[in-house]
Design a protein around this motif. Structure first.
Motif, PDB file in Angstrom:
ATOM      1  N   HIS A 136     -44.831 -91.755 -19.666  1.00  0.00           N
ATOM      2  CA  HIS A 136     -44.842 -91.060 -18.376  1.00  0.00           C
ATOM      3  C   HIS A 136     -43.810 -89.939 -18.328  1.00  0.00           C
ATOM      4  N   THR A 137     -42.734 -90.093 -19.100  1.00  0.00           N
ATOM      5  CA  THR A 137     -41.731 -89.020 -19.169  1.00  0.00           C
ATOM      6  C   THR A 137     -42.289 -87.804 -19.895  1.00  0.00           C
ATOM      7  N   LEU A 138     -43.013 -88.060 -20.995  1.00  0.00           N
ATOM      8  CA  LEU A 138     -43.574 -86.964 -21.779  1.00  0.00           C
ATOM      9  C   LEU A 138     -44.839 -86.385 -21.145  1.00  0.00           C
ATOM     10  N   ASN A 139     -45.548 -87.234 -20.392  1.00  0.00           N
ATOM     11  CA  ASN A 139     -46.857 -86.831 -19.894  1.00  0.00           C
ATOM     12  C   ASN A 139     -46.754 -85.932 -18.668  1.00  0.00           C
ATOM     13  N   HIS A 140     -47.674 -85.004 -18.568  1.00  0.00           N
ATOM     14  CA  HIS A 140     -47.845 -84.257 -17.329  1.00  0.00           C
ATOM     15  C   HIS A 140     -49.335 -84.156 -17.049  1.00  0.00           C
ATOM     16  N   SER A 141     -49.697 -84.251 -15.780  1.00  0.00           N
ATOM     17  CA  SER A 141     -51.107 -84.305 -15.403  1.00  0.00           C
ATOM     18  C   SER A 141     -51.802 -82.986 -15.699  1.00  0.00           C
ATOM     19  N   ARG A 142     -53.083 -83.081 -16.007  1.00  0.00           N
ATOM     20  CA  ARG A 142     -53.894 -81.894 -16.283  1.00  0.00           C
ATOM     21  C   ARG A 142     -54.358 -81.261 -14.975  1.00  0.00           C
ATOM     22  N   ARG A 143     -54.387 -79.951 -14.943  1.00  0.00           N
ATOM     23  CA  ARG A 143     -54.995 -79.227 -13.824  1.00  0.00           C
ATOM     24  C   ARG A 143     -56.503 -79.264 -14.044  1.00  0.00           C
ATOM     25  N   MET A 144     -57.209 -79.855 -13.074  1.00  0.00           N
ATOM     26  CA  MET A 144     -58.620 -80.134 -13.293  1.00  0.00           C
ATOM     27  C   MET A 144     -59.492 -79.526 -12.204  1.00  0.00           C
ATOM     28  N   LEU A 145     -60.705 -79.195 -12.618  1.00  0.00           N
ATOM     29  CA  LEU A 145     -61.743 -78.714 -11.709  1.00  0.00           C
ATOM     30  C   LEU A 145     -62.870 -79.735 -11.699  1.00  0.00           C
ATOM     31  N   MET A 146     -63.338 -80.108 -10.508  1.00  0.00           N
ATOM     32  CA  MET A 146     -64.474 -81.025 -10.413  1.00  0.00           C
ATOM     33  C   MET A 146     -65.722 -80.239 -10.031  1.00  0.00           C
ATOM     34  N   ILE A 147     -66.765 -80.369 -10.861  1.00  0.00           N
ATOM     35  CA  ILE A 147     -68.064 -79.769 -10.576  1.00  0.00           C
ATOM     36  C   ILE A 147     -68.980 -80.907 -10.141  1.00  0.00           C
ATOM     37  N   TYR A 148     -69.438 -80.861  -8.897  1.00  0.00           N
ATOM     38  CA  TYR A 148     -70.179 -81.988  -8.341  1.00  0.00           C
ATOM     39  C   TYR A 148     -71.617 -81.606  -8.005  1.00  0.00           C
ATOM     40  N   GLY A 149     -72.468 -82.628  -8.056  1.00  0.00           N
ATOM     41  CA  GLY A 149     -73.860 -82.401  -7.718  1.00  0.00           C
ATOM     42  C   GLY A 149     -74.222 -82.917  -6.344  1.00  0.00           C
ATOM     43  N   ASN A 150     -73.512 -83.968  -5.883  1.00  0.00           N
ATOM     44  CA  ASN A 150     -73.756 -84.498  -4.542  1.00  0.00           C
ATOM     45  C   ASN A 150     -72.488 -85.126  -4.000  1.00  0.00           C
ATOM     46  N   ILE A 151     -72.597 -85.726  -2.856  1.00  0.00           N
ATOM     47  CA  ILE A 151     -71.432 -86.260  -2.157  1.00  0.00           C
ATOM     48  C   ILE A 151     -70.771 -87.414  -2.891  1.00  0.00           C
ATOM     49  N   ASN A 152     -71.469 -88.006  -3.871  1.00  0.00           N
ATOM     50  CA  ASN A 152     -70.906 -89.133  -4.624  1.00  0.00           C
ATOM     51  C   ASN A 152     -69.670 -88.733  -5.420  1.00  0.00           C
ATOM     52  N   ALA A 153     -69.427 -87.433  -5.558  1.00  0.00           N
ATOM     53  CA  ALA A 153     -68.241 -86.979  -6.288  1.00  0.00           C
ATOM     54  C   ALA A 153     -66.953 -87.289  -5.534  1.00  0.00           C
ATOM     55  N   VAL A 154     -67.030 -87.398  -4.216  1.00  0.00           N
ATOM     56  CA  VAL A 154     -65.831 -87.605  -3.407  1.00  0.00           C
ATOM     57  C   VAL A 154     -65.135 -88.929  -3.744  1.00  0.00           C
ATOM     58  N   PRO A 155     -65.848 -90.078  -3.816  1.00  0.00           N
ATOM     59  CA  PRO A 155     -65.166 -91.329  -4.209  1.00  0.00           C
ATOM     60  C   PRO A 155     -64.529 -91.246  -5.592  1.00  0.00           C
ATOM     61  N   LEU A 156     -65.159 -90.519  -6.513  1.00  0.00           N
ATOM     62  CA  LEU A 156     -64.588 -90.377  -7.855  1.00  0.00           C
ATOM     63  C   LEU A 156     -63.268 -89.622  -7.786  1.00  0.00           C
ATOM     64  N   MET A 160     -59.566 -90.917  -9.043  1.00  0.00           N
ATOM     65  CA  MET A 160     -58.761 -90.191 -10.022  1.00  0.00           C
ATOM     66  C   MET A 160     -57.424 -89.768  -9.435  1.00  0.00           C
ATOM     67  N   ASP A 161     -57.388 -89.532  -8.126  1.00  0.00           N
ATOM     68  CA  ASP A 161     -56.124 -89.169  -7.480  1.00  0.00           C
ATOM     69  C   ASP A 161     -55.124 -90.312  -7.521  1.00  0.00           C
ATOM     70  N   GLN A 162     -55.617 -91.539  -7.716  1.00  0.00           N
ATOM     71  CA  GLN A 162     -54.725 -92.695  -7.803  1.00  0.00           C
ATOM     72  C   GLN A 162     -53.936 -92.706  -9.110  1.00  0.00           C
ATOM     73  N   ARG A 163     -54.399 -91.934 -10.096  1.00  0.00           N
ATOM     74  CA  ARG A 163     -53.652 -91.781 -11.354  1.00  0.00           C
ATOM     75  C   ARG A 163     -53.157 -90.347 -11.446  1.00  0.00           C
ATOM     76  N   ALA A 164     -52.290 -89.980 -10.487  1.00  0.00           N
ATOM     77  CA  ALA A 164     -51.767 -88.617 -10.442  1.00  0.00           C
ATOM     78  C   ALA A 164     -50.950 -88.264 -11.678  1.00  0.00           C
ATOM     79  N   ASP A 165     -50.492 -89.303 -12.412  1.00  0.00           N
ATOM     80  CA  ASP A 165     -49.737 -89.055 -13.636  1.00  0.00           C
ATOM     81  C   ASP A 165     -50.629 -88.504 -14.740  1.00  0.00           C
ATOM     82  N   LYS A 166     -51.962 -88.721 -14.633  1.00  0.00           N
ATOM     83  CA  LYS A 166     -52.884 -88.265 -15.663  1.00  0.00           C
ATOM     84  C   LYS A 166     -53.828 -87.163 -15.180  1.00  0.00           C
ATOM     85  N   TYR A 167     -54.261 -87.249 -13.923  1.00  0.00           N
ATOM     86  CA  TYR A 167     -55.285 -86.338 -13.420  1.00  0.00           C
ATOM     87  C   TYR A 167     -54.812 -85.631 -12.154  1.00  0.00           C
TER      88      TYR A 167
END
Length: 427
Positions: A136-156, A160-167
Protein backbone atom coordinates in the motif's frame (compact mmCIF):
# COMPACT_ATOMS: atom_id res chain seq x y z
CA UNK A 1 4.97 2.92 -20.17
CA UNK A 2 5.93 4.35 -16.76
CA UNK A 3 2.90 2.68 -15.15
CA UNK A 4 3.79 -0.71 -16.69
CA UNK A 5 7.37 -0.39 -15.45
CA UNK A 6 6.10 0.41 -11.95
CA UNK A 7 3.71 -2.56 -12.03
CA UNK A 8 6.57 -4.89 -13.00
CA UNK A 9 8.70 -3.61 -10.11
CA UNK A 10 5.77 -4.00 -7.70
CA UNK A 11 5.10 -7.58 -8.83
CA UNK A 12 8.81 -8.43 -8.51
CA UNK A 13 8.86 -7.06 -4.96
CA UNK A 14 5.77 -9.14 -4.07
CA UNK A 15 7.46 -12.30 -5.41
CA UNK A 16 10.65 -11.57 -3.46
CA UNK A 17 8.59 -11.02 -0.31
CA UNK A 18 6.94 -14.42 -0.82
CA UNK A 19 10.29 -16.16 -1.30
CA UNK A 20 11.68 -14.37 1.78
CA UNK A 21 8.76 -15.51 3.95
CA UNK A 22 8.95 -19.13 2.77
CA UNK A 23 12.75 -19.12 3.23
CA UNK A 24 12.31 -17.84 6.79
CA UNK A 25 9.80 -20.58 7.62
CA UNK A 26 12.10 -23.16 6.01
CA UNK A 27 15.03 -22.03 8.17
CA UNK A 28 12.87 -22.32 11.30
CA UNK A 29 11.80 -25.81 10.18
CA UNK A 30 15.45 -26.76 9.63
CA UNK A 31 16.33 -25.62 13.16
CA UNK A 32 13.37 -27.54 14.65
CA UNK A 33 14.47 -30.65 12.78
CA UNK A 34 18.13 -30.19 13.71
CA UNK A 35 17.67 -29.70 17.45
CA UNK A 36 14.50 -31.74 18.11
CA UNK A 37 14.56 -34.63 15.65
CA UNK A 38 17.93 -35.30 14.03
CA UNK A 39 19.84 -36.83 16.91
CA UNK A 40 16.92 -39.03 18.03
CA UNK A 41 15.43 -40.25 14.77
CA UNK A 42 17.71 -39.27 11.87
CA UNK A 43 21.31 -40.06 12.84
CA UNK A 44 22.28 -40.72 9.21
CA UNK A 45 21.21 -37.26 7.96
CA UNK A 46 24.49 -35.49 8.68
CA UNK A 47 25.42 -34.93 5.02
CA UNK A 48 23.52 -33.18 2.23
CA UNK A 49 20.32 -35.08 3.08
CA UNK A 50 19.38 -32.43 5.63
CA UNK A 51 19.35 -29.79 2.90
CA UNK A 52 17.11 -31.99 0.76
CA UNK A 53 14.59 -32.16 3.62
CA UNK A 54 14.62 -28.36 3.89
CA UNK A 55 14.25 -28.02 0.12
CA UNK A 56 11.27 -30.37 0.04
CA UNK A 57 9.56 -28.32 2.75
CA UNK A 58 10.24 -25.11 0.79
CA UNK A 59 8.66 -26.58 -2.36
CA UNK A 60 5.59 -27.98 -0.54
CA UNK A 61 4.90 -24.69 1.20
CA UNK A 62 5.43 -22.66 -1.97
CA UNK A 63 2.99 -24.80 -3.96
CA UNK A 64 0.33 -24.57 -1.23
CA UNK A 65 0.72 -20.80 -0.86
CA UNK A 66 0.72 -20.24 -4.60
CA UNK A 67 -2.46 -22.21 -5.31
CA UNK A 68 -4.29 -20.84 -2.26
CA UNK A 69 -3.43 -17.25 -3.30
CA UNK A 70 -1.56 -16.79 -0.03
CA UNK A 71 1.19 -14.73 -1.67
CA UNK A 72 -1.03 -11.96 -3.08
CA UNK A 73 -0.02 -9.36 -0.49
CA UNK A 74 -2.07 -6.18 -0.95
CA UNK A 75 -3.87 -7.55 -3.99
CA UNK A 76 -6.35 -9.43 -1.77
CA UNK A 77 -7.69 -8.36 1.60
CA UNK A 78 -5.34 -8.87 4.54
CA UNK A 79 -7.66 -11.41 6.21
CA UNK A 80 -8.05 -13.45 3.00
CA UNK A 81 -4.28 -13.72 2.53
CA UNK A 82 -3.74 -14.51 6.20
CA UNK A 83 -6.31 -17.33 6.26
CA UNK A 84 -4.76 -18.82 3.11
CA UNK A 85 -1.33 -18.63 4.72
CA UNK A 86 -2.43 -20.30 7.95
CA UNK A 87 -4.21 -23.13 6.14
CA UNK A 88 -1.14 -23.66 3.92
CA UNK A 89 1.24 -23.76 6.88
CA UNK A 90 -0.95 -26.26 8.75
CA UNK A 91 -1.23 -28.56 5.72
CA UNK A 92 2.50 -28.26 4.88
CA UNK A 93 3.48 -29.08 8.46
CA UNK A 94 1.09 -32.05 8.61
CA UNK A 95 2.53 -33.43 5.35
CA UNK A 96 6.07 -32.84 6.63
CA UNK A 97 5.38 -34.54 9.95
CA UNK A 98 4.14 -37.73 8.26
CA UNK A 99 7.05 -37.53 5.82
CA UNK A 100 9.48 -37.53 8.76
CA UNK A 101 7.58 -40.43 10.37
CA UNK A 102 7.93 -42.38 7.13
CA UNK A 103 11.68 -41.71 6.94
CA UNK A 104 12.17 -42.61 10.62
CA UNK A 105 9.96 -45.70 10.19
CA UNK A 106 8.07 -44.85 13.40
CA UNK A 107 5.70 -42.25 14.82
CA UNK A 108 7.91 -39.46 16.09
CA UNK A 109 7.10 -36.88 18.77
CA UNK A 110 4.59 -34.37 17.31
CA UNK A 111 5.16 -31.61 19.90
CA UNK A 112 8.08 -29.92 18.07
CA UNK A 113 5.99 -29.75 14.85
CA UNK A 114 3.03 -28.36 16.78
CA UNK A 115 5.32 -25.72 18.30
CA UNK A 116 6.67 -24.97 14.82
CA UNK A 117 3.10 -24.55 13.55
CA UNK A 118 2.41 -22.02 16.32
CA UNK A 119 5.60 -20.14 15.42
CA UNK A 120 4.59 -20.29 11.75
CA UNK A 121 1.22 -18.69 12.52
CA UNK A 122 3.00 -15.78 14.23
CA UNK A 123 5.59 -15.42 11.45
CA UNK A 124 2.93 -15.39 8.72
CA UNK A 125 0.91 -12.81 10.65
CA UNK A 126 3.90 -10.47 10.92
CA UNK A 127 5.01 -11.03 7.31
CA UNK A 128 1.54 -10.65 5.81
CA UNK A 129 0.86 -7.45 7.74
CA UNK A 130 4.30 -6.01 6.87
CA UNK A 131 4.21 -6.94 3.18
CA UNK A 132 0.65 -5.62 2.81
CA UNK A 133 1.75 -2.30 4.31
CA UNK A 134 4.70 -2.22 1.89
CA UNK A 135 2.32 -2.83 -1.02
CA UNK A 136 0.00 0.00 0.00
CA UNK A 137 2.98 2.31 0.53
CA UNK A 138 4.30 1.63 -2.96
CA UNK A 139 0.90 1.44 -4.62
CA UNK A 140 -1.04 4.33 -6.04
CA UNK A 141 -4.51 4.04 -7.56
CA UNK A 142 -4.98 4.19 -11.31
CA UNK A 143 -6.90 7.05 -12.91
CA UNK A 144 -9.72 5.21 -14.61
CA UNK A 145 -12.50 5.86 -17.09
CA UNK A 146 -15.68 3.78 -17.01
CA UNK A 147 -17.46 3.16 -20.31
CA UNK A 148 -20.96 1.92 -19.54
CA UNK A 149 -23.78 0.47 -21.56
CA UNK A 150 -26.61 0.73 -19.03
CA UNK A 151 -27.40 1.69 -15.47
CA UNK A 152 -25.88 -1.55 -14.14
CA UNK A 153 -22.49 0.18 -14.29
CA UNK A 154 -23.35 2.28 -11.24
CA UNK A 155 -23.20 -0.61 -8.68
CA UNK A 156 -19.87 -1.69 -10.18
CA UNK A 157 -18.45 1.80 -9.67
CA UNK A 158 -19.62 1.76 -6.05
CA UNK A 159 -17.87 -1.58 -5.49
CA UNK A 160 -14.62 -0.39 -7.09
CA UNK A 161 -14.70 2.82 -5.06
CA UNK A 162 -14.42 0.63 -1.95
CA UNK A 163 -10.86 -0.22 -3.06
CA UNK A 164 -9.67 3.35 -3.49
CA UNK A 165 -6.11 2.10 -2.95
CA UNK A 166 -6.31 0.29 -6.31
CA UNK A 167 -9.03 1.96 -8.40
CA UNK A 168 -9.97 5.57 -8.91
CA UNK A 169 -12.80 5.98 -11.43
CA UNK A 170 -12.70 9.68 -12.26
CA UNK A 171 -15.25 9.82 -15.04
CA UNK A 172 -18.02 7.86 -16.74
CA UNK A 173 -18.93 7.98 -20.41
CA UNK A 174 -21.72 6.25 -22.29
CA UNK A 175 -20.89 3.65 -24.92
CA UNK A 176 -23.46 5.36 -27.14
CA UNK A 177 -20.91 8.10 -27.91
CA UNK A 178 -19.13 7.84 -31.26
CA UNK A 179 -15.86 5.91 -31.36
CA UNK A 180 -13.75 9.00 -32.01
CA UNK A 181 -14.93 10.66 -28.81
CA UNK A 182 -14.43 7.43 -26.85
CA UNK A 183 -10.84 7.06 -28.08
CA UNK A 184 -10.08 10.65 -27.19
CA UNK A 185 -11.41 10.11 -23.66
CA UNK A 186 -9.58 6.79 -23.21
CA UNK A 187 -6.19 8.40 -23.91
CA UNK A 188 -6.62 10.68 -20.89
CA UNK A 189 -6.55 7.82 -18.37
CA UNK A 190 -4.34 4.99 -17.09
CA UNK A 191 -7.04 2.33 -17.40
CA UNK A 192 -10.55 1.73 -18.69
CA UNK A 193 -13.47 -0.18 -17.17
CA UNK A 194 -15.79 -1.59 -19.85
CA UNK A 195 -19.15 -2.46 -18.34
CA UNK A 196 -21.89 -4.29 -20.24
CA UNK A 197 -21.71 -2.71 -23.70
CA UNK A 198 -22.54 -4.15 -27.16
CA UNK A 199 -20.04 -6.74 -28.43
CA UNK A 200 -18.90 -4.90 -31.57
CA UNK A 201 -18.14 -1.65 -29.78
CA UNK A 202 -16.51 -3.54 -26.92
CA UNK A 203 -14.18 -5.28 -29.40
CA UNK A 204 -13.19 -1.95 -30.94
CA UNK A 205 -12.47 -0.43 -27.52
CA UNK A 206 -10.41 -3.41 -26.34
CA UNK A 207 -8.32 -3.46 -29.54
CA UNK A 208 -7.66 0.27 -29.18
CA UNK A 209 -6.62 -0.13 -25.52
CA UNK A 210 -4.37 -3.07 -26.46
CA UNK A 211 -2.74 -1.02 -29.21
CA UNK A 212 -2.11 1.97 -26.91
CA UNK A 213 -0.93 -0.08 -23.92
CA UNK A 214 -3.85 1.00 -21.72
CA UNK A 215 -5.08 -1.54 -19.16
CA UNK A 216 -8.71 -2.61 -19.58
CA UNK A 217 -11.11 -4.18 -17.07
CA UNK A 218 -14.13 -5.93 -18.60
CA UNK A 219 -17.30 -7.33 -17.05
CA UNK A 220 -17.70 -10.68 -18.83
CA UNK A 221 -20.86 -11.84 -20.54
CA UNK A 222 -22.11 -15.43 -20.16
CA UNK A 223 -20.58 -16.33 -23.55
CA UNK A 224 -17.21 -14.92 -22.38
CA UNK A 225 -17.24 -17.27 -19.39
CA UNK A 226 -17.90 -20.22 -21.72
CA UNK A 227 -15.07 -19.22 -24.05
CA UNK A 228 -12.72 -18.78 -21.10
CA UNK A 229 -13.20 -22.45 -20.19
CA UNK A 230 -12.87 -23.69 -23.78
CA UNK A 231 -10.15 -26.09 -24.99
CA UNK A 232 -7.73 -25.03 -27.72
CA UNK A 233 -7.49 -27.29 -30.77
CA UNK A 234 -4.27 -27.27 -32.81
CA UNK A 235 -5.15 -29.78 -35.53
CA UNK A 236 -5.67 -27.03 -38.08
CA UNK A 237 -3.89 -23.88 -39.15
CA UNK A 238 -7.02 -21.94 -38.10
CA UNK A 239 -7.29 -21.69 -34.28
CA UNK A 240 -10.36 -23.40 -32.84
CA UNK A 241 -11.85 -23.26 -29.37
CA UNK A 242 -14.00 -26.18 -28.25
CA UNK A 243 -16.68 -25.23 -25.73
CA UNK A 244 -17.72 -28.05 -23.39
CA UNK A 245 -21.53 -28.34 -23.22
CA UNK A 246 -21.88 -31.03 -20.55
CA UNK A 247 -20.21 -29.65 -17.42
CA UNK A 248 -17.71 -32.09 -15.89
CA UNK A 249 -16.53 -35.18 -17.76
CA UNK A 250 -16.70 -38.70 -16.30
CA UNK A 251 -13.17 -38.67 -14.85
CA UNK A 252 -13.71 -35.30 -13.19
CA UNK A 253 -17.00 -36.45 -11.65
CA UNK A 254 -15.37 -39.67 -10.43
CA UNK A 255 -12.45 -38.00 -8.64
CA UNK A 256 -14.70 -35.23 -7.33
CA UNK A 257 -16.95 -37.90 -5.79
CA UNK A 258 -13.94 -39.65 -4.21
CA UNK A 259 -12.81 -36.31 -2.74
CA UNK A 260 -16.31 -35.66 -1.37
CA UNK A 261 -16.51 -39.10 0.26
CA UNK A 262 -13.06 -38.90 1.86
CA UNK A 263 -13.43 -35.37 3.24
CA UNK A 264 -17.03 -35.83 4.42
CA UNK A 265 -16.25 -39.16 6.10
CA UNK A 266 -13.48 -37.49 8.08
CA UNK A 267 -15.67 -34.45 8.76
CA UNK A 268 -18.48 -36.66 10.06
CA UNK A 269 -16.10 -38.41 12.47
CA UNK A 270 -14.85 -35.06 13.76
CA UNK A 271 -18.19 -33.23 14.01
CA UNK A 272 -20.67 -35.87 15.22
CA UNK A 273 -20.22 -34.84 18.89
CA UNK A 274 -21.04 -31.23 17.96
CA UNK A 275 -24.06 -32.33 15.93
CA UNK A 276 -25.28 -34.51 18.79
CA UNK A 277 -25.06 -31.61 21.27
CA UNK A 278 -26.88 -29.26 18.87
CA UNK A 279 -29.61 -31.85 18.21
CA UNK A 280 -30.23 -32.29 21.94
CA UNK A 281 -30.26 -28.51 22.49
CA UNK A 282 -32.84 -27.97 19.72
CA UNK A 283 -35.06 -30.74 21.08
CA UNK A 284 -34.87 -29.47 24.65
CA UNK A 285 -35.71 -25.87 23.70
CA UNK A 286 -39.16 -26.41 22.19
CA UNK A 287 -39.60 -30.14 21.59
CA UNK A 288 -39.85 -29.67 17.81
CA UNK A 289 -38.02 -31.59 15.08
CA UNK A 290 -34.23 -31.39 15.02
CA UNK A 291 -33.88 -31.04 11.26
CA UNK A 292 -35.33 -28.56 8.82
CA UNK A 293 -35.94 -30.06 5.38
CA UNK A 294 -36.47 -28.12 2.19
CA UNK A 295 -36.83 -29.04 -1.49
CA UNK A 296 -33.81 -27.88 -3.50
CA UNK A 297 -32.57 -28.40 -7.06
CA UNK A 298 -29.30 -30.12 -7.94
CA UNK A 299 -27.73 -31.56 -11.11
CA UNK A 300 -30.01 -31.87 -14.14
CA UNK A 301 -32.79 -30.14 -12.16
CA UNK A 302 -33.21 -33.17 -9.89
CA UNK A 303 -35.03 -32.26 -6.69
CA UNK A 304 -33.88 -33.41 -3.24
CA UNK A 305 -34.44 -32.52 0.40
CA UNK A 306 -31.62 -30.45 1.85
CA UNK A 307 -30.95 -30.94 5.56
CA UNK A 308 -30.24 -28.22 8.11
CA UNK A 309 -30.49 -28.00 11.85
CA UNK A 310 -33.77 -26.22 12.58
CA UNK A 311 -32.98 -22.65 13.70
CA UNK A 312 -36.53 -21.24 13.64
CA UNK A 313 -39.76 -22.01 15.42
CA UNK A 314 -41.91 -24.83 14.06
CA UNK A 315 -44.00 -23.78 11.02
CA UNK A 316 -41.94 -20.58 10.56
CA UNK A 317 -42.89 -20.65 6.87
CA UNK A 318 -46.65 -21.10 6.88
CA UNK A 319 -48.16 -22.72 3.80
CA UNK A 320 -44.67 -23.11 2.35
CA UNK A 321 -44.29 -19.38 1.64
CA UNK A 322 -40.63 -18.34 1.91
CA UNK A 323 -40.08 -15.38 4.23
CA UNK A 324 -36.38 -14.41 4.41
CA UNK A 325 -35.00 -14.10 7.93
CA UNK A 326 -34.11 -10.62 9.14
CA UNK A 327 -31.92 -9.30 11.95
CA UNK A 328 -33.58 -9.98 15.31
CA UNK A 329 -36.23 -12.07 13.56
CA UNK A 330 -38.62 -13.31 16.32
CA UNK A 331 -38.99 -16.64 14.51
CA UNK A 332 -35.36 -17.55 15.25
CA UNK A 333 -34.90 -19.62 18.41
CA UNK A 334 -32.20 -19.06 21.03
CA UNK A 335 -30.26 -22.10 19.84
CA UNK A 336 -30.96 -21.01 16.27
CA UNK A 337 -29.22 -17.66 16.73
CA UNK A 338 -26.02 -19.38 17.78
CA UNK A 339 -25.97 -22.09 15.11
CA UNK A 340 -26.84 -19.61 12.34
CA UNK A 341 -24.08 -17.22 13.45
CA UNK A 342 -21.51 -20.06 13.51
CA UNK A 343 -22.94 -21.83 10.40
CA UNK A 344 -23.32 -25.02 12.44
CA UNK A 345 -26.87 -25.27 11.06
CA UNK A 346 -25.32 -26.33 7.72
CA UNK A 347 -23.45 -29.36 9.14
CA UNK A 348 -26.20 -31.93 8.36
CA UNK A 349 -25.53 -31.31 4.67
CA UNK A 350 -22.55 -33.63 5.13
CA UNK A 351 -25.23 -36.34 5.00
CA UNK A 352 -26.60 -34.87 1.76
CA UNK A 353 -23.10 -35.04 0.27
CA UNK A 354 -22.59 -38.67 1.37
CA UNK A 355 -25.99 -39.51 -0.19
CA UNK A 356 -24.76 -37.98 -3.48
CA UNK A 357 -27.38 -35.23 -3.49
CA UNK A 358 -24.69 -32.56 -3.26
CA UNK A 359 -20.96 -31.99 -3.45
CA UNK A 360 -18.68 -30.06 -1.09
CA UNK A 361 -18.02 -27.45 -3.78
CA UNK A 362 -20.52 -26.42 -6.43
CA UNK A 363 -23.27 -23.90 -7.18
CA UNK A 364 -25.41 -23.42 -4.08
CA UNK A 365 -28.65 -25.42 -4.63
CA UNK A 366 -31.66 -23.11 -4.90
CA UNK A 367 -35.25 -23.67 -3.84
CA UNK A 368 -37.50 -25.16 -6.53
CA UNK A 369 -39.66 -22.03 -6.81
CA UNK A 370 -36.59 -19.77 -6.97
CA UNK A 371 -35.11 -21.78 -9.85
CA UNK A 372 -38.32 -21.36 -11.85
CA UNK A 373 -38.38 -17.64 -11.08
CA UNK A 374 -34.72 -17.08 -11.95
CA UNK A 375 -34.97 -19.11 -15.19
CA UNK A 376 -37.82 -16.88 -16.35
CA UNK A 377 -35.76 -13.74 -15.68
CA UNK A 378 -32.39 -15.21 -16.77
CA UNK A 379 -32.78 -18.17 -19.19
CA UNK A 380 -29.09 -19.07 -18.76
CA UNK A 381 -29.65 -19.72 -15.04
CA UNK A 382 -30.33 -23.36 -15.87
CA UNK A 383 -26.68 -23.73 -17.04
CA UNK A 384 -25.54 -23.96 -13.40
CA UNK A 385 -27.41 -27.27 -12.99
CA UNK A 386 -24.83 -29.01 -15.19
CA UNK A 387 -23.09 -29.97 -11.93
CA UNK A 388 -24.32 -31.00 -8.49
CA UNK A 389 -25.16 -28.32 -5.98
CA UNK A 390 -22.53 -27.60 -3.34
CA UNK A 391 -22.15 -26.85 0.35
CA UNK A 392 -20.03 -23.91 -0.74
CA UNK A 393 -19.07 -22.49 -4.11
CA UNK A 394 -17.43 -19.79 -6.16
CA UNK A 395 -20.37 -17.42 -5.69
CA UNK A 396 -20.41 -17.95 -1.90
CA UNK A 397 -16.67 -17.36 -1.52
CA UNK A 398 -16.14 -14.50 -3.98
CA UNK A 399 -19.63 -13.03 -3.96
CA UNK A 400 -21.41 -11.09 -1.25
CA UNK A 401 -24.85 -11.21 0.32
CA UNK A 402 -26.16 -8.53 -2.08
CA UNK A 403 -24.46 -9.93 -5.23
CA UNK A 404 -27.06 -10.04 -8.02
CA UNK A 405 -28.41 -13.37 -9.31
CA UNK A 406 -26.83 -12.65 -12.72
CA UNK A 407 -23.36 -12.05 -11.21
CA UNK A 408 -23.71 -15.17 -9.02
CA UNK A 409 -24.58 -17.11 -12.17
CA UNK A 410 -21.40 -15.89 -13.87
CA UNK A 411 -19.31 -16.88 -10.84
CA UNK A 412 -20.89 -20.35 -10.80
CA UNK A 413 -20.24 -20.78 -14.52
CA UNK A 414 -16.61 -19.68 -14.05
CA UNK A 415 -16.29 -22.55 -11.56
CA UNK A 416 -17.91 -25.07 -13.92
CA UNK A 417 -15.90 -24.03 -16.98
CA UNK A 418 -12.56 -23.94 -15.13
CA UNK A 419 -13.10 -26.96 -12.88
CA UNK A 420 -10.18 -28.95 -11.48
CA UNK A 421 -9.48 -30.91 -8.30
CA UNK A 422 -6.95 -28.22 -7.36
CA UNK A 423 -9.68 -25.58 -7.66
CA UNK A 424 -11.96 -27.65 -5.41
CA UNK A 425 -9.21 -27.98 -2.79
CA UNK A 426 -8.49 -24.26 -3.00
CA UNK A 427 -12.14 -23.30 -2.50
Amino acid sequence: MKQRRFDNIKNTIRKLEGVLEIALLTIIYFLIWKYCYRLKSFPTYYGKGKYVLAGVYFVILYILLYYSEGLKFGYLKLTDVLISQWISVIIANAITYFQLCLIANKMINALPMLAFTGIGVIVTLVCTYTFTRVYHTLNHSRRMLMIYGNINAVPLKVKMDQRADKYQIEDLISASEDMGKLKEAILQYDAVVVSDIPAQKRNDILKFCYQKGIRAYVTPKISDVMIRGANSIHLFDTPLLRIKPNGLNYEQRFFKRILDLVICSVALLLTWPIMLIVAVAIKLEDGGPVFFKQRRVTRYNREFEILKFRSMIVDAEKEGIAIPAKDHDPRITKVGRFIRATRIDELPQIINILKNDMSIVGPRPERVEHVKEYCELIPEFEFRTKVKGGLTGYAQIYGKYNTSAYDKLKLDLMYIENYSIILDLKL
